[in-house]
Design a protein around this motif. Structure first.
Motif, mmCIF file in Angstrom:
data_model
loop_
_atom_site.group_PDB
_atom_site.id
_atom_site.type_symbol
_atom_site.label_atom_id
_atom_site.label_comp_id
_atom_site.label_asym_id
_atom_site.label_seq_id
_atom_site.Cartn_x
_atom_site.Cartn_y
_atom_site.Cartn_z
ATOM 1 N N ARG A 248 20.274 22.102 -2.654
ATOM 2 C CA ARG A 248 20.127 21.910 -3.930
ATOM 3 C C ARG A 248 19.858 23.147 -4.903
ATOM 4 N NH1 ARG A 248 19.986 16.771 -4.697
ATOM 5 N NH2 ARG A 248 19.314 15.512 -2.865
ATOM 6 N N ARG A 249 19.254 24.346 -4.122
ATOM 7 C CA ARG A 249 19.138 25.399 -4.706
ATOM 8 C C ARG A 249 20.483 26.075 -5.152
ATOM 9 N NH1 ARG A 249 19.322 30.545 -2.714
ATOM 10 N NH2 ARG A 249 18.810 29.713 -0.529
ATOM 11 N N ALA B 55 13.747 24.203 4.956
ATOM 12 C CA ALA B 55 14.024 22.937 4.330
ATOM 13 C C ALA B 55 15.624 22.907 3.867
ATOM 14 C CB ALA B 55 13.233 22.724 3.263
ATOM 15 N N GLU C 130 17.607 20.752 2.658
ATOM 16 C CA GLU C 130 17.946 19.889 1.631
ATOM 17 C C GLU C 130 17.594 20.997 0.141
ATOM 18 O OE1 GLU C 130 16.894 16.026 -0.829
ATOM 19 O OE2 GLU C 130 17.038 15.819 1.394
ATOM 20 N N SER C 131 16.539 21.383 0.290
ATOM 21 C CA SER C 131 16.098 22.296 -0.755
ATOM 22 C C SER C 131 16.954 23.545 -0.841
ATOM 23 C CB SER C 131 14.574 22.847 -0.566
ATOM 24 O OG SER C 131 13.639 21.706 -0.533
#
Length: 256
Positions: free
Chosen positions: A66-67, A60, A62-63
């Motif tokens: 963002r993390r 993932a 995108e995750s």
């Protein structure tokens, strides 16, 4: 006289390096034979991911992005993530499938006896200072993620660092209690340099006057743009490829 710089963890170029490496790590965690060349560019509310990946793993992306943004100290909800990743060219894969390298280019390794880390003393001083700053930023809201510092040193004929003539610190902050925040950084710079037996003649802090607006709002980031910072601070010859976001079949990192 010789000058070296380092950028803090929240500098946009370094954030892009960390995103590329986090994507690499995520793929290798589930597929040790994954081939990854992840490139990141960010600026003005957008993070753009491109590159080539061949893997059995599903990540993932995108995750992961963002993390990293949140971990570095930015609000990930303020960014649009554009995923433009594709597969490795089959023409390149033909060679790698048989156990070859996925790239060719100029790579340089380096070691010296200046420090236990086998790295130049100026480089280690800057690394320790930037690591301290990142811990400080996490504990004290007056300090914000972006920044860099540079030292100009005086060297003897054997290229041993004798003293630092100028230690320049540019750090993003909320511009409150500057006298106190400046003092914290000055004290730490002198403490680190004293531990290596190096005196500082002059320390400059945010010499343009202020540094409140920073990160991707003020600057653009790109994977690999700090290759000299990564690659021995120019004490050795510098190769032509970025380290971050590359699996071991890419010789940029493994060769150096």
């Amino acid at each position: 006289m010789y000058s070296n710089e380092i950028v803090f963890r929240g500098h946009p170029d370094k954030v892009c390096d960390q995103i590329s490496d986090a994507i690499l790590d995520a793929y290798l965690a589930h597929d040790k034979r994954a081939r990854v060349a992840a490139e990141t560019m960010g600026g003005k509310g957008k993070i753009f991911i491109s590159g080539e990946i061949t893997s059995k793993a599903a990540v993932a992306v995108e995750s992961v992005v963002r993390r990293v943004l949140n971990d570095v100290g930015y609000d990930a909800t303020q960014y649009e993530i554009v995923n433009n990743l594709g597969q490795q060219s089959p023409d390149i894969a033909m060679g790698v499938d048989m156990g070859g390298a996925g790239d060719n280019g100029m790579m340089f390794g380096y070691a010296c006896d200046d420090t236990p880390q086998l790295l130049p003393k100026a480089m280690v001083i800057l690394q320790e200072f930037s690591q301290f700053y990142d811990l400080l930023r996490q504990q004290d809201p007056r300090f914000l993620p972006d920044g860099k510092c540079q030292i100009t040193g005086a060297y003897d004929d054997n290229f041993r660092l004798q003293r630092i003539t100028t230690f320049t610190i540019c750090y993003q902050n909320n511009e409150t209690e500057r006298e106190e925040t400046d003092r914290i950084l000055v004290n730490k710079a002198r403490e680190i340099c004293n531990s290596y037996g190096v005196e500082i003649d002059e320390i400059l802090l945010n010499p343009t006057g202020r540094f409140q607006i920073g990160g991707f709002e003020a600057d653009t980031g790109l994977t690999g743009r700090k290759i000299v910072v990564d690659n021995y601070h120019s004490f050795a010859n510098v190769g032509g490829g970025a380290f971050s976001g590359k699996d071991p079949t890419k010789v940029d990192r493994s060769g150096a």
